[in-house]
Design an enzyme around this catalytic site. Structure first.
Site, short mmCIF file in Angstrom:
data_model
loop_
_atom_site.label_atom_id
_atom_site.label_comp_id
_atom_site.label_asym_id
_atom_site.label_seq_id
_atom_site.Cartn_x
_atom_site.Cartn_y
_atom_site.Cartn_z
N GLY A 102 8.53 -6.00 1.73
CA GLY A 102 7.44 -6.97 1.62
C GLY A 102 6.07 -6.36 1.76
N GLN A 103 6.00 -5.03 1.77
CA GLN A 103 4.71 -4.34 1.91
C GLN A 103 4.33 -3.57 0.64
OE1 GLN A 103 4.24 -2.25 5.73
NE2 GLN A 103 6.11 -3.27 6.43
N GLY A 104 5.09 -3.79 -0.44
CA GLY A 104 4.77 -3.15 -1.71
C GLY A 104 5.35 -1.76 -1.88
N TYR A 140 11.95 -7.18 -9.87
CA TYR A 140 11.97 -6.48 -11.16
C TYR A 140 11.35 -7.35 -12.25
CZ TYR A 140 15.41 -3.72 -8.54
OH TYR A 140 16.06 -2.98 -7.59
N GLU A 152 20.46 -10.35 -23.69
CA GLU A 152 21.28 -9.78 -24.75
C GLU A 152 22.77 -9.83 -24.47
OE1 GLU A 152 19.80 -5.85 -25.62
OE2 GLU A 152 17.74 -6.57 -25.85
#
EC number: 2.3.1.-
Length: 170
Positions: A102-104, A140, A152
């Site tokens: 949660g901190q990147g 993502y 796909e």
């Protein structure tokens, strides 16, 4: 916000990488499948022709703190080839210790892998995620990834152990 450095792993990081691999496997409820050793990681990632490359996320101590840097995440990747698109990079693992999420940090690892991919002339960055890991899938997608199962209908398969030996006639 902690100060984090994303850097290429060094041979001396293999113990920390293995520890994090085991934590990831435990998180994915697949601990029994980890068979790799620190020695194998060293030989396979730091020899003349490495089978993989790895980035580590390292927390830097605040000024005046006695402890040194601490590895809290990693991204392990390798190069693959698409007959349709050419050079690709495959992010085999990405993991950040739960207390640092949660901190990147995960985003920084992925962005660094994308940077490596572009520098090497890759047209795609590929990865896989377990179907129950909604947090990872959301990340993502937020970063711009396309879900190939949704879009796909691709399914992943693998051969291993006895099936692979039988296939090879051994």
């Amino acid at each position: 916000m902690v100060s984090v450095l994303i850097r290429e792993a060094k041979e001396g990081d293999c113990g920390n990488i293995l520890r994090l691999i085991r934590e990831l496997a435990e998180y994915e409820k697949l601990s029994d499948q980890v068979k790799i050793s620190e020695e194998a990681l060293r030989a396979d990632g730091f020899g003349e022709n490495p089978f993989y490359h790895c980035l580590v996320a390292e927390i830097l101590p605040a000024p005046g703190e006695p402890q040194g840097p601490c590895v809290v995440g990693y991204g392990l990747y390798y190069f693959i080839y698409s007959t349709w698109k050419g050079r690709n990079i495959y992010l085999e693992d990405i993991y950040v210790k739960p207390e640092y999420r949660g901190q990147g940090i995960g985003s920084k690892i992925i962005k660094k892998v994308a940077e490596v991919a572009l520098d090497k002339g890759c047209s795609q960055l590929r990865l896989a995620v377990l179907d129950w890991n909604k947090g990872a899938m959301d990340l993502y997608k937020a970063l711009g990834a396309q879900d190939l199962t949704e879009a796909e209908g691709w399914h992943c398969f693998r051969f291993e152990g006895e099936a692979m030996r039988e296939l090879a006639g051994k």
